[in-house]
Design a protein around this motif. Structure first.
Motif, PDB file in Angstrom:
ATOM      1  N   GLY A 106      46.578  46.981  44.767  1.00  0.00           N
ATOM      2  CA  GLY A 106      47.738  47.182  45.620  1.00  0.00           C
ATOM      3  C   GLY A 106      48.703  48.217  45.094  1.00  0.00           C
ATOM      4  N   THR A 115      48.971  42.320  44.030  1.00  0.00           N
ATOM      5  CA  THR A 115      47.616  42.135  44.550  1.00  0.00           C
ATOM      6  C   THR A 115      46.708  43.190  43.928  1.00  0.00           C
ATOM      7  N   ASP A 125      47.336  36.615  48.656  1.00  0.00           N
ATOM      8  CA  ASP A 125      47.997  37.849  48.242  1.00  0.00           C
ATOM      9  C   ASP A 125      49.470  37.786  48.642  1.00  0.00           C
ATOM     10  N   ILE A 182      42.568  45.022  47.247  1.00  0.00           N
ATOM     11  CA  ILE A 182      42.775  46.018  48.294  1.00  0.00           C
ATOM     12  C   ILE A 182      41.934  47.242  47.958  1.00  0.00           C
ATOM     13  N   CYS A 236      52.926  45.614  47.452  1.00  0.00           N
ATOM     14  CA  CYS A 236      51.653  44.929  47.200  1.00  0.00           C
ATOM     15  C   CYS A 236      51.261  44.997  45.721  1.00  0.00           C
ATOM     16  N   CYS A 291      51.512  40.612  49.439  1.00  0.00           N
ATOM     17  CA  CYS A 291      52.085  41.798  50.084  1.00  0.00           C
ATOM     18  C   CYS A 291      53.177  41.395  51.061  1.00  0.00           C
ATOM     19  N   GLN A 323      40.472  44.484  52.383  1.00  0.00           N
ATOM     20  CA  GLN A 323      40.383  43.899  51.054  1.00  0.00           C
ATOM     21  C   GLN A 323      39.126  43.044  50.942  1.00  0.00           C
TER      22      GLN A 323
END
Length: 496
Positions: free
Chosen positions: A317, A314, A286, A337, A311, A288, A330
């Motif tokens: 996100g 993702t 991911d 997420i 994020c 983020c 997650q």
């Protein structure tokens, strides 16, 4: 039919990703007057280490009702009760940076920057007997500088950090010892500090993370797998981390390992990566932002401590908004997420927020630099159980239009920290007249409306919102006057 199918697909996807084991509502928890760097759990006790002088009860303001605890404290994992286990860690930079219990829970290994445990001398690493909280007389290695990471197996204790010597022997930032404190022949040459360790003994691997660029004379940026007996390199991970991205956390389950990174500079990788234990291949990554500090895989989900933002790439996100979300969960399989958003502030020190996580007795503990949890004062430590106790915030209700026989009401959707789908109940003159259900998040609060068929006259409207377990108070009432329908002046066909 399309909408029903879409909702079913969304429901199945959510079920496949799992449901968080914890509520986002914090339990009453003791506090510190400084930073928590590390947590460990053994036999129903959670140990907290860091840089602090006192702890204080839940709800106590800074400086009030303090109990002395020098950089180390112990709590009942289930009840949160402060326990009498309280050796002081002092000297050097007087801080505890790493802790890990032995697999049988009988010994707690502690590392950091200190030269005394109580009245006993100890050089940056020591072991405590968990039965009576006394220092081990045998495990007293002389470590030349700060210990930042500890991993334990049945036969070996691994130390990582800033040091160059252990027991007078060269050991560049990583070392292996017996549970009795004897230095093992394991050797690896790491050029910069080690910050995270995780052993997978059945796979013959020791995962090592940190700030380094070179291990055993070969390029290995931030993450490497070593042979746990010899220290020779098994795998490096080219391309996984850009320059200035350090590994701060490593965790694993039975089949995968998980890595959390902190980028040093704008836009440098800060997120999480999952890989396979068998061959080291990447499962997902991911992107983020926000300096991941700690990871805990638990019941099919990955909990993380960071100050996440941006994020948007993702699944599940959120976009860049100029704010931060400090705790996340997650899916281990999809990296999605999930809707679980307890939060802290950045706090003191480096303003990172949470730095450590531990799970024991069905309770998730978090520690760090924060001074608030869910917008309420709470310093250094917090914890989360399974009971959902928080109601969504009540919306502000407005009358947008009135016509003969109807009133249109509008409001901005509320949100809940651990429930995405909320139900809004509308009352006219104290009687329930409508229900509306909609999903919302802290970054997406849609406008909502309802048109009520109402008789002529003055009416009083209120709204409340529920997550299915907890219901908000009713909103402040708004009034609407519904006009009567106009009488027809002429009947069609009237000859007059």
């Amino acid at each position: 039919m399309c909408c029903t199918t879409a909702l079913l697909d969304a429901s199945l996807a959510a079920a496949a990703d799992g449901t968080p084991a914890f509520s986002a509502d914090p339990l009453a928890t003791w506090q510190t007057d400084g930073i928590v760097w590390s947590m460990a759990a053994a036999n129903g006790v959670v140990y907290v280490g860091g840089t602090f002088d006192h702890v204080r009860p839940p709800g106590a303001a800074p400086g009030q009702r303090q109990v002395k605890r020098r950089n180390f404290a112990a709590f009942d994992a289930a009840t949160g009760k402060l326990l009498p286990c309280a050796p002081s860690f002092t000297g050097h930079h007087h801080t505890v940076r790493a802790m890990k219990a032995s697999p049988d829970g009988r010994v707690l290994y502690v590392g950091g920057s200190f030269d005394h445990v109580g009245s006993a001398r100890a050089s940056n690493a020591v072991a405590l007997h968990t039965s009576n909280c006394t220092p081990s007389k045998s495990f007293r290695p002389s470590v030349s500088a700060t210990v930042r990471a500890i991993e334990t197996t049945d036969k070996t204790i691994f130390l990582g950090g800033d040091f160059g010597r252990v027991g007078g022997q060269p050991r560049n930032r990583i070392a292996a010892l017996t549970p009795k404190g004897a230095l093992l022949p394991f050797r690896a040459d790491v050029d910069q500090p080690v910050r995270a360790l995780a052993a997978a003994a059945s796979h013959g691997r020791l995962f090592v993370g940190g700030d380094f660029e070179s291990v055993n004379g070969q390029g290995a940026r931030s993450l490497v797998t070593l042979n746990p007996t010899t220290g020779k390199t098994v795998l490096s991970y080219p391309g996984w981390f850009p320059p200035q991205s350090s590994v701060k956390a490593i965790a694993r389950d039975k089949t995968r390992f998980f890595v959390g990174a902190e980028g040093h500079g704008p836009g440098i990788f800060d997120g999480r990566i999952a890989g396979r234990l068998t061959n080291g291949t990447m499962v997902w990554k991911d992107t983020c932002r926000g300096a991941t500090q700690a990871l805990v895989p638990y019941k099919g989900l990955l909990y993380s401590a960071s100050h996440a933002h941006d994020c948007g790439e993702t699944p599940g996100g959120f976009p860049e908004r100029g704010d931060r979300q400090h705790l996340l969960v997650q899916s281990l399989d999809t990296r999605k997420i999930l809707h679980w958003f307890p939060d802290t502030n950045d706090g003191v020190g480096e303003h990172v927020g949470p730095r450590a996580l531990a799970v024991s007795r069905g309770v998730l503990w978090a520690g760090g630099e924060f001074t608030q949890v869910n917008d309420t004062p709470q310093q250094g430590i917090t914890r989360f159980g399974s009971r959902d106790t928080g109601a969504p915030k009540v919306p502000v209700l407005s009358v947008s239009d009135t016509d003969p026989g109807r009133v249109t009401l509008t409001w901005r959707a509320s949100w809940d920290r651990d429930d995405a789908s909320l139900t809004y109940r509308i009352y006219r003159d104290g009687k329930l007249v409508a229900r509306k259900t909609k999903a919302s998040t802290f970054w997406d609060l849609p406008r909502m409306s309802h048109t009520d068929s109402a008789p002529a006259g003055r009416h009083r409207y209120e709204i409340e919102v529920t997550d299915g377990t907890n219901t908000s108070r009713r909103s402040k009432a708004v009034t609407a006057t519904v006009p009567a329908k106009a009488a027809q002046d002429r009947v069609v066909g009237d000859p007059r």
